[in-house]
Scaffold this active site. Structure first.
Site, PDB file in Angstrom:
ATOM      1  N   ASP A 204      -8.039  -5.600   0.157  1.00 45.32           N
ATOM      2  CA  ASP A 204      -8.509  -6.341  -1.008  1.00 45.32           C
ATOM      3  C   ASP A 204      -8.136  -7.805  -0.974  1.00 45.32           C
ATOM      4  O   ASP A 204      -8.723  -8.624  -1.669  1.00 45.32           O
ATOM      5  CB  ASP A 204      -7.955  -5.707  -2.286  1.00 45.32           C
ATOM      6  CG  ASP A 204      -8.602  -4.363  -2.511  1.00 45.32           C
ATOM      7  OD1 ASP A 204      -9.792  -4.247  -2.183  1.00 45.32           O
ATOM      8  OD2 ASP A 204      -7.919  -3.450  -2.987  1.00 45.32           O
TER       9      ASP A 204
ATOM     10  N   HIS B 201       0.846  -1.187   0.000  1.00 44.92           N
ATOM     11  CA  HIS B 201       0.000   0.000   0.000  1.00 44.92           C
ATOM     12  C   HIS B 201       0.875   1.228   0.000  1.00 44.92           C
ATOM     13  O   HIS B 201       1.934   1.218   0.641  1.00 44.92           O
ATOM     14  CB  HIS B 201      -0.923   0.004   1.229  1.00 44.92           C
ATOM     15  CG  HIS B 201      -2.093   0.897   1.066  1.00 44.92           C
ATOM     16  ND1 HIS B 201      -2.030   2.232   1.343  1.00 44.92           N
ATOM     17  CD2 HIS B 201      -3.348   0.642   0.618  1.00 44.92           C
ATOM     18  CE1 HIS B 201      -3.209   2.767   1.082  1.00 44.92           C
ATOM     19  NE2 HIS B 201      -4.029   1.834   0.632  1.00 44.92           N
TER      20      HIS B 201
HETATM   21  N1  CMC Z   1       4.093  -7.427  -4.858  1.00 47.79           N
HETATM   22  C1  CMC Z   1       5.434  -7.422  -5.011  1.00 47.79           C
HETATM   23  N2  CMC Z   1       6.222  -6.354  -4.828  1.00 47.79           N
HETATM   24  C2  CMC Z   1       5.620  -5.219  -4.455  1.00 47.79           C
HETATM   25  C3  CMC Z   1       4.238  -5.134  -4.270  1.00 47.79           C
HETATM   26  C4  CMC Z   1       3.458  -6.294  -4.479  1.00 47.79           C
HETATM   27  N3  CMC Z   1       2.152  -6.270  -4.315  1.00 47.79           N
HETATM   28  N4  CMC Z   1       3.912  -3.871  -3.902  1.00 47.79           N
HETATM   29  C5  CMC Z   1       5.066  -3.195  -3.864  1.00 47.79           C
HETATM   30  N5  CMC Z   1       6.114  -4.005  -4.184  1.00 47.79           N
HETATM   31  C6  CMC Z   1       7.525  -3.653  -4.187  1.00 47.79           C
HETATM   32  C7  CMC Z   1       7.903  -2.756  -5.359  1.00 47.79           C
HETATM   33  O1  CMC Z   1       8.305  -3.516  -6.455  1.00 47.79           O
HETATM   34  C8  CMC Z   1       9.024  -1.946  -4.756  1.00 47.79           C
HETATM   35  O2  CMC Z   1      10.166  -2.746  -4.711  1.00 47.79           O
HETATM   36  P1  CMC Z   1      11.639  -2.095  -4.949  1.00 47.79           P
HETATM   37  O3  CMC Z   1      11.828  -1.109  -3.851  1.00 47.79           O
HETATM   38  O4  CMC Z   1      12.587  -3.249  -4.904  1.00 47.79           O
HETATM   39  O5  CMC Z   1      11.589  -1.447  -6.304  1.00 47.79           O
HETATM   40  C9  CMC Z   1       8.603  -1.727  -3.311  1.00 47.79           C
HETATM   41  O6  CMC Z   1       7.757  -2.869  -3.015  1.00 47.79           O
HETATM   42  C10 CMC Z   1       7.840  -0.441  -3.086  1.00 47.79           C
HETATM   43  O7  CMC Z   1       6.732  -0.447  -3.940  1.00 47.79           O
HETATM   44  P2  CMC Z   1       6.144   0.812  -4.697  1.00 47.79           P
HETATM   45  O8  CMC Z   1       5.663   0.391  -6.043  1.00 47.79           O
HETATM   46  O9  CMC Z   1       7.102   1.955  -4.626  1.00 47.79           O
HETATM   47  O10 CMC Z   1       4.914   1.160  -3.771  1.00 47.79           O
HETATM   48  P3  CMC Z   1       3.773   2.142  -4.169  1.00 47.79           P
HETATM   49  O11 CMC Z   1       3.427   2.860  -2.939  1.00 47.79           O
HETATM   50  O12 CMC Z   1       4.093   2.958  -5.362  1.00 47.79           O
HETATM   51  O13 CMC Z   1       2.601   1.133  -4.620  1.00 47.79           O
HETATM   52  C11 CMC Z   1       0.721  -0.245  -4.620  1.00 47.79           C
HETATM   53  C12 CMC Z   1       1.560   0.761  -3.827  1.00 47.79           C
HETATM   54  C13 CMC Z   1      -0.577  -0.502  -3.831  1.00 47.79           C
HETATM   55  C14 CMC Z   1       0.345   0.326  -6.003  1.00 47.79           C
HETATM   56  C15 CMC Z   1       1.537  -1.549  -4.775  1.00 47.79           C
HETATM   57  O14 CMC Z   1       1.893  -2.046  -3.498  1.00 47.79           O
HETATM   58  C16 CMC Z   1       0.771  -2.602  -5.556  1.00 47.79           C
HETATM   59  O15 CMC Z   1       0.771  -2.539  -6.788  1.00 47.79           O
HETATM   60  N6  CMC Z   1       0.126  -3.583  -4.860  1.00 47.79           N
HETATM   61  C17 CMC Z   1      -0.674  -4.584  -5.514  1.00 47.79           C
HETATM   62  C18 CMC Z   1      -2.000  -3.986  -5.918  1.00 47.79           C
HETATM   63  C19 CMC Z   1      -2.918  -3.800  -4.744  1.00 47.79           C
HETATM   64  O16 CMC Z   1      -3.122  -4.718  -3.944  1.00 47.79           O
HETATM   65  N7  CMC Z   1      -3.518  -2.603  -4.688  1.00 47.79           N
HETATM   66  C20 CMC Z   1      -4.542  -2.328  -3.666  1.00 47.79           C
HETATM   67  C21 CMC Z   1      -4.222  -1.159  -2.824  1.00 47.79           C
HETATM   68  S1  CMC Z   1      -5.368  -1.116  -1.419  1.00 47.79           S
HETATM   69  C22 CMC Z   1      -6.878  -0.701  -2.085  1.00 47.79           C
HETATM   70  C23 CMC Z   1      -6.946   0.704  -2.546  1.00 47.79           C
HETATM   71  O17 CMC Z   1      -6.750   1.612  -1.712  1.00 47.79           O
HETATM   72  O18 CMC Z   1      -7.257   0.904  -3.730  1.00 47.79           O
END
Ligand code: CMC
Length: 436
Positions: free
Chosen positions: A371, A313
């Site tokens: 989710d 998240h």
């Molecule tokens: N699986 C694997 N790796 C992950 C995941 C995941 N679900 N989420 C983040 N990471 C990794 C990412 O690759 C990065 O790694 P590194 O530092 O080595 O490059 C690190 O964790 C930080 O991630 P980020 O992409 O910078 O985090 P963000 O804040 O930009 O993204 C997110 C948040 C929710 C988009 C992402 O965690 C994600 O895509 N999760 C899966 C989709 C999901 O479940 N979304 C629902 C969010 S809750 C409901 C809502 O509010 O809509």
């Protein structure tokens, strides 16, 4: 806004004069540096794609402490609201700032219930869609179309229009989501039945048919209501910011909410519940619990492009408090339906266990989000996977409206207009086609 005692000073290494920037304090959470005059003073913009460090507005609605894993609606912890209030109480709270007393509660419930039916012509509009259209495509259209059906509530600057639009949207979303489902399933629409609760009515419109009486299960009704409460608002996420930006032009409330629905659809946001369930089904199909290790290895391989959906998240760097509540609900629903040996639930547990222990997830503070469990609950209730995000949109509608209304009432509100760091071609002349 309350000025903090200290100021921020921005200095430049090229000798340009430094500038003092005011700092404001919220009631809780990080202070903000006010950069509104920065461009006028320095000719510079700030650069923050994805709003990682930018507060785009002031808000008194929802507060998240991502490190603690705390979520407050108008100051009340989500755990207390989920166990002591229902969704319509929560709607009242989000819209008005306080929980209703007994008579306010009765009046509000009556008001919403009086608006559950949609214009009959909406059925004709719905009929224009292919039966296999994704429900989020249909809902984006239906919510946008509401401005064509309810002309008397489209002036966002008129408080009465905003109020009636709010009630209509909250009351009619369950009807529209259920209609989108029935249309896809080729079944007759079920009109709302207003002696039922908000959640009970939704279940009946979804699963009832005109051929027989539908009995609402209290356990499923409570589970549905909890899903609604947990998704009701979540401060300045992508879809809420979309609603604010869209509404900032003065467009009508239905159009602004339709923009929120469209944004929510994405798999990184509301579409994650659908994506999480699809992921579990795929692992199940590929061999189930025995394949979890292999799947996790793929997730950890950056080149695979595979993410563990329902994990991670932007704000929560601890367990999402909504996920804990949803996990409880999940147990109750699986008990009620005798699905405790459901292989997908076992798979989800196995996946969660590995991820919570694995250094990749631990070091990145990736915990299950709401989710992860809401998909399993919805599937157990019988909601088709394609409709999960529609249910999320239904629940989030109140949050979008509360945030839109707050923005319109904010004396500092301006049309949203982000700036950019331009990296394209500098001025050049069009060449005759023969010379290009
Ligand atoms: N699986 C694997 N790796 C992950 C995941 C995941 N679900 N989420 C983040 N990471 C990794 C990412 O690759 C990065 O790694 P590194 O530092 O080595 O490059 C690190 O964790 C930080 O991630 P980020 O992409 O910078 O985090 P963000 O804040 O930009 O993204 C997110 C948040 C929710 C988009 C992402 O965690 C994600 O895509 N999760 C899966 C989709 C999901 O479940 N979304 C629902 C969010 S809750 C409901 C809502 O509010 O809509």
């Amino acid at each position: 806004m309350k000025l903090a005692d200290n100021k921020a000073t921005l200095s430049f290494s090229n000798g340009s004069p430094s500038v003092d920037l005011p700092v404001y304090q919220g009631s809780i959470g990080p202070d903000v540096v006010d950069i509104r005059k920065l461009y006028a003073q320095t000719g510079m913009f700030t650069y923050d794609p994805g709003f990682l460090s930018t507060a785009a507005c002031q808000s008194a609605i929802t507060y998240i402490d991502g490190d603690k894993g705390e979520l407050l609606y108008r100051g009340y912890p989500i755990e207390q609201l989920a166990t002591q209030c229902d969704y319509l109480d929560t709607c009242y709270l989000l819209l008005n700032g306080e929980l209703p007393n007994t008579s306010q509660r009765e009046d509000f419930h009556k008001l919403v219930i009086n608006h559950t039916m949609v214009h009959e012509q909406m059925q004709m509009f719905l009929r224009g869609f292919r039966r296999d259209a994704h429900p989020m495509a249909v809902l984006t259209g239906l919510v946008g179309a509401m401005s064509a059906f309810y002309h008397d509530s489209t002036d966002v600057h008129n408080a009465q229009h905003r109020e009636i639009a709010a009630i209509r949207l909250i009351a009619k979303m369950p009807t529209l989501v259920a209609m989108a489902h029935k249309y896809g399933a080729g079944q007759p629409y079920m009109y709302p039945q207003n002696n039922l609760s908000y959640a009970g009515n939704f279940l009946r419109m979804m699963f009832g048919t005109p051929c027989e009486e539908y009995k609402v299960s209290p356990v499923l009704e409570r589970a549905m209501d909890r899903i609604f409460i947990l998704h009701a608002d979540h401060e300045q996420n992508a879809s809420t910011s979309t609603v604010r930006l869209c509404g900032s032009s003065g467009t009508n409330p239905f159009a602004a909410i339709a923009a929120g629905v469209a944004c929510l659809w994405g798999p990184a946001h509301g579409g994650a519940n659908e994506a999480a369930l699809n992921m579990l089904e795929q692992i199940q199909h590929d061999g189930g619990v025995a394949k979890v290790g292999e799947f996790v290895a793929k997730v950890k391989d950056k080149n695979s492009g595979v993410k563990l959906m329902g994990f991670g998240h932007r704000v929560y760097k601890n367990y999402d408090p909504r996920a804990k509540l949803m996990q409880q609900t999940c147990n109750e629903v699986l008990d009620e339906l005798g699905l405790h040996n459901d292989p997908l639930f076992a798979l989800a547990k196995a996946l969660e266990k590995i991820a919570l222990e694995d250094d990749y997830f631990v070091s990145r503070k990736l915990y299950p989000n709401v989710d992860f469990y809401s998909g399993i609950v919805q599937r157990a209730i019988g909601i088709p996977v394609k409709l999960f995000t529609g249910v999320f949109a239904l629940a989030r509608t109140v949050g979008w409206i509360a945030q839109l209304n707050e923005m319109i009432g904010d004396p500092e509100y301006k049309i949203g207009r982000p700036r950019q760091l331009f990296t394209g071609a500098v001025r050049r002349d069009v060449q005759p086609i023969a010379k290009r």
